[in-house]
Structures are given as C-alpha cells and as structure tokens.
Write a protein that holds these residues in place. Structure first.
Motif, PDB file in Angstrom:
ATOM      1  N   ALA A 143     -42.328 -25.328  65.144  1.00 29.84           N
ATOM      2  CA  ALA A 143     -42.047 -26.656  65.691  1.00 29.84           C
ATOM      3  C   ALA A 143     -40.613 -26.740  66.199  1.00 29.84           C
ATOM      4  CB  ALA A 143     -42.299 -27.716  64.620  1.00 29.84           C
ATOM      5  N   ALA A 144     -39.678 -26.158  65.449  1.00 30.21           N
ATOM      6  CA  ALA A 144     -38.275 -26.197  65.855  1.00 30.21           C
ATOM      7  C   ALA A 144     -38.036 -25.373  67.115  1.00 30.21           C
ATOM      8  CB  ALA A 144     -37.391 -25.700  64.717  1.00 30.21           C
ATOM      9  N   VAL A 145     -38.639 -24.183  67.183  1.00 29.73           N
ATOM     10  CA  VAL A 145     -38.457 -23.338  68.362  1.00 29.73           C
ATOM     11  C   VAL A 145     -39.090 -23.990  69.587  1.00 29.73           C
ATOM     12  CG1 VAL A 145     -39.007 -21.104  69.401  1.00 29.73           C
ATOM     13  CG2 VAL A 145     -38.292 -21.224  67.007  1.00 29.73           C
ATOM     14  N   ARG A 146     -40.257 -24.601  69.416  1.00 28.18           N
ATOM     15  CA  ARG A 146     -40.892 -25.298  70.544  1.00 28.18           C
ATOM     16  C   ARG A 146     -40.008 -26.433  71.047  1.00 28.18           C
ATOM     17  NH1 ARG A 146     -46.435 -24.529  71.465  1.00 28.18           N
ATOM     18  NH2 ARG A 146     -47.399 -23.035  70.020  1.00 28.18           N
ATOM     19  N   ALA A 147     -39.391 -27.163  70.117  1.00 31.72           N
ATOM     20  CA  ALA A 147     -38.492 -28.250  70.517  1.00 31.72           C
ATOM     21  C   ALA A 147     -37.293 -27.703  71.273  1.00 31.72           C
ATOM     22  CB  ALA A 147     -38.046 -29.030  69.278  1.00 31.72           C
ATOM     23  N   ALA A 148     -36.729 -26.606  70.782  1.00 28.31           N
ATOM     24  CA  ALA A 148     -35.574 -26.007  71.448  1.00 28.31           C
ATOM     25  C   ALA A 148     -35.955 -25.477  72.829  1.00 28.31           C
ATOM     26  CB  ALA A 148     -34.999 -24.885  70.593  1.00 28.31           C
ATOM     27  N   ARG A 149     -37.126 -24.867  72.942  1.00 27.05           N
ATOM     28  CA  ARG A 149     -37.580 -24.352  74.234  1.00 27.05           C
ATOM     29  C   ARG A 149     -37.783 -25.482  75.237  1.00 27.05           C
ATOM     30  NH1 ARG A 149     -36.529 -20.488  76.940  1.00 27.05           N
ATOM     31  NH2 ARG A 149     -36.938 -19.125  75.164  1.00 27.05           N
ATOM     32  N   ALA A 150     -38.413 -26.574  74.792  1.00 30.19           N
ATOM     33  CA  ALA A 150     -38.624 -27.701  75.703  1.00 30.19           C
ATOM     34  C   ALA A 150     -37.295 -28.282  76.165  1.00 30.19           C
ATOM     35  CB  ALA A 150     -39.468 -28.774  75.011  1.00 30.19           C
ATOM     36  N   ALA A 151     -36.340 -28.407  75.229  1.00 31.32           N
ATOM     37  CA  ALA A 151     -35.027 -28.952  75.600  1.00 31.32           C
ATOM     38  C   ALA A 151     -34.312 -28.039  76.584  1.00 31.32           C
ATOM     39  CB  ALA A 151     -34.187 -29.151  74.347  1.00 31.32           C
TER      40      ALA A 151
END
Length: 492
Positions: free
Chosen positions: A58-66
């Motif tokens: 979840a954290a990596v997906r958030a960072a990738r989207a940002a």
C-alpha cells in the motif's frame, strides 16, 4: 522508574496506527503489533504496528502514484525548497520533546539526543539548498554543430529508505532529505527497536506542506516489512544503513529489478597513535570515539594501535577516563553513557568481552554489566589483544575498545587495513608528514587526523570494502537518488 510513553502523532484508525500511507495514519492490515522498550528500564513505552507485505505494498503504491502524478516535482523549485526549510524549522520547534523521545527509545544521553535531532534539521536545510541548483550539462558534439546535446538529472523514482536504531531520527532525516531534494517519493522503514519517534518526522513533513503519498512510513520487523520493501518490484532505489550481513541480503533481494542501492554498513575502525601525539588531545577523543552512544556507532574507533613508547601511559589514561564515565539513564543530564539498545545487544557485547579475555586480551577496565535493570555495560578497555582475536576482527557495536602496541608504523598500517571493513580510521600525531601518510594509506572512506567523527554535510560519507556501496551526504549523496539522461537533437 517506569518509562513514560512516547506520545504518537494523531492517528485515524485505532491502536498502533504507526503506518503513514498516502497522507493518513493506519494500523497494520493484520492488526498485529509489538512493544517498543525503553533500554534504560526494559519497560514498554508504546505499541508499534507490525507491518507486512500488504502494508508495504500500500505504501509503495501510494509513493508510485505520487511520483507518476508529479505531486512533488510539479511544484516550483523555490516552493519545494521552502517546504524543506519548513521541515527543518518544525524539527527545531519540537527539538526538546523529540530529544526526550529519542532517549526513551534509544537510551542515548540527552545531550547527544539534542545534537542528533538538531543535525537532522540541518540535513533538510543543506539538501533544501540544493533544490533549484540541480542541472545537467551541454557541450559540443564530435558529429558537428548540426546536433545539440545535453544531459538531464532526474529522480530515480520510489525510494525505500531503511534506517538503523543507533541514531534513528537523525538517520531518517539524512535519507529523507536528499531523496526529496532529488525529487523522489519515499517509503521510510524505521528500525523495529526505535520506530515511535520517527513517526513525528512524517507529521512535521506533512504540516510543512509535503503532499500526500510523497513521504510514506511503514513500521515493522526488518525480516518482514523490510524484506518486503526491498523485494517490491515497484521500488526503484534502496538506501540502507545497518549491518553488513543484512546489506548482503539486500543485494541479493534487489536483483529482481536491479534496484539502485546505497549501503552504509559495518565498521571496525582503527585508531593509530604515534609516540609524538599530544595525549591531552588524543585521550578524550579516543574515549569519545568508542564510548559515544555506548559504542553503537558504525564509525566507532574500536581498534587502538599505540606506539610502544607511549602504550602503557596511553592505555592507563584511556582506562582511567573510561572508568570515570557516568553511566546511567540518558534523561539524567549528568549521564555520559546510556544503555545498549536491547537485551540481545547486551548479551552480545558481554559475550564478546568474555571471548576477548579467553583469547588472551587483558581486561584494563570494565567488562561487566552495570546494575540489574536496563541494558547497561561498563565502558571496557581490552589491552594487548591478539591480532586474530574476535574482538579485533569482528564488529561488536558496544563500548569495547581493543588495544595493541606497535613498534613500526608500516606494521600498524598493515594491521589497520587487515580487515574486511573500511568505513573510518583515525591517527594522532604531531608529525604532519606521518599524519597524511596514514591518511593516504588507510583504506577507509573517512579518516580523521587528531580528532574522531568530525563530519559535515558537504563531505561525502561511506566506506570501502564490506562497509558498503556509495556515499551519503554532499553532492554524491544527492546524486545517489538521481539518474542521468543524455539527449541529442538534430538541428538541421
């Protein structure tokens, strides 16, 4: 005295909500947590969410989207710089409480905690100053002036930052600041022993204006959350500070997508003292070089080579100074040395001392546990340790100095280099030529002359051999989070 709980930032969904993902606080998907202990008392000071692969994803997906949405990079450079400076201001505004938290979680003396927290603020000021000054190059092409060529410096993408427990808040700042300055988005994983205080960095950064998803944080065990983060296919860069064995595991785990790596690993730093040294200067520096933070420092000067003419006098002076150190709870202003981080580390350090004596070293001072509460070890000096003893060869990460006499400087330099590590070294002498001869000869990334562990943000920091890959701080530390792109355009 029972340890006070560390006040966590405001959370949104229940106990142990210690993951900061896409701008909100979350509990572990599994609901699992573990206790963080005060090393001075062994009592719990708070619960830490035990993140796993689901939370990391979840954290990596958030960072990738940002990153893909350019939530950070789309901001004008002056605005991003102002946010970095505001983070520094926020850290300094909370310095006293952050320092107390650091003592409760790590055990270091309050004076040292204040210095490390302040140093963390300086990291954001230094790297914030780089924003707007990052640029490529242009030049003439051998193919002629029909072509225009230039280079671009671009952020690597999603950066996984894994920090150790021996300077947790400061180390987090040292990694987050250059990653953000380079334009990366971040997933930060603090050490399981020291997670709670680092949560405040996410809060301060958000209040300063860092957009949601740019700085994410997941707590948990290194073997679970850390491993999932390193193996995640959408992480582009890993920056890790910790032990050499874990660094080796990270190298293997990163092979899936050839992640870029920065590894600041172990050390067994030599200290060479010549018979012309100013002992009034050398003795306190040598003691501080090994006893600061209870010897839990990668650059700790843990191997002492002293010329025979001054050896006995130096060992006596160093032993006397070490034995006079005030060992106790770091919240006491009189304390000079606190506990080691855990029962596991206490057992490890005491075992090394026993092994050193069994292998032939003489116990000059210390060697025992202090009291029966908390994880305290006496400042320990082992004299005339055999060159092949484990206390000489292996990193102890505790307040233990192994000392050996020498006659010939060339022999001392060979012994200094006879190690798989190469992080730091020091030499004490009033001879200018010998000082720089040693500095050039010792194979280490950092060498100090008549001092120990004096550092600055413009100076690159890192090691040779098994002490790691790459450099932190300075221009090289920023470049470690960037890729270089070459562009060639035909004009006519």
């Amino acid at each position: 005295m029972e340890a006070d709980a560390i006040e966590a930032p405001t959370v949104t969904n229940g106990p142990a909500a210690t993951h900061f993902i896409d701008g909100e606080w979350r509990s572990s998907r599994s609901g699992a947590s573990f206790a963080s202990l005060d090393p001075a008392s062994g009592t719990a000071i708070g619960d830490v969410g035990a993140g796993d692969a689901h939370d990391v994803d979840a954290a990596v997906r958030a960072a990738r989207a940002a990153f893909d949405e350019r939530r950070w990079l789309a901001m004008p450079a002056p605005q991003r710089a102002r946010i970095m400076f505001a983070i520094a201001d926020g850290i300094e505004a909370a310095l006293d409480q952050l320092a107390v938290n650091e003592v409760r979680e790590n055990g270091m003396p309050l004076r040292l905690a204040r210095a490390t927290i302040s140093n963390g603020a300086q990291a954001f000021r230094y790297f914030g100053g780089w924003i707007g000054k990052i640029h490529g190059q242009t030049g003439e092409m051998a193919a002629g002036d029909a072509f225009h060529a230039y280079t671009l410096k671009e952020p690597m993408g999603v950066a996984a930052l894994i920090v150790p427990w021996n300077g947790p808040f400061m180390m987090a700042c040292h990694k987050v600041a250059p990653a953000l300055a380079a334009g990366c988005t971040v997933v930060l994983k603090p050490a399981e022993d020291t997670s709670l205080n680092t949560l405040h960095l996410a809060r301060i950064a958000t209040e300063a204006g860092v957009p949601a998803g740019v700085l994410n944080l997941v707590t948990g065990l290194g073997s679970v959350a850390g491993a999932a983060l390193v193996e995640h296919p959408d992480v582009d860069k890993v920056s890790f500070t910790g032990s050499t064995p874990v660094g080796r595991q990270i190298v293997q785990a990163s092979a899936g997508n050839f992640k870029r790596l920065s590894l600041e690993l172990g050390g067994k730093s030599p200290v060479i003292v010549l018979d012309d040294a100013d002992l009034d200067m050398a003795v306190p520096a040598i003691v501080a070089g090994i006893m600061t933070n209870s010897g839990q420092a990668c650059v700790a000067g843990s191997r002492l080579y002293a010329q025979r003419g001054i050896y006995d006098r130096l060992i006596q002076a160093v032993s006397d100074a070490a034995s006079r150190m005030v060992v106790g709870n770091g919240l006491d202003e009189a304390t000079q040395m606190g506990p080691v981080i855990s029962q596991k580390q206490l057992d490890r350090v005491l075992s090394y001392i026993d092994t050193g004596v069994a292998e032939g070293a003489e116990l000059a001072t210390g060697g025992k546990r202090c009291g029966d509460t908390g994880f305290f070890v006496e400042p320990t000096i082992l004299s005339r340790a055999p060159a092949d003893a484990r206390v000489v060869r292996e990193e102890i990460f505790g307040p233990v100095l192994s000392a050996m006499p020498f006659d010939d400087l060339d022999w001392a330099i060979r012994q200094a280099n006879d190690t798989r590590y190469g992080l730091a070294g020091a030499v004490y002498t009033t001879s200018l030529d010998k000082a720089h001869r040693v500095a050039r000869s010792v194979r280490a990334g950092n060498v100090w002359i008549n001092c120990h562990s004096v550092q600055d943000f413009w100076l690159p920091f890192g090691g040779y051999k098994e002490s790691g890959w790459g450099r932190e701080r300075g221009a090289q530390g920023l470049d470690a989070f960037m890729e270089t792109k070459s562009v060639v355009a035909r004009l006519y």
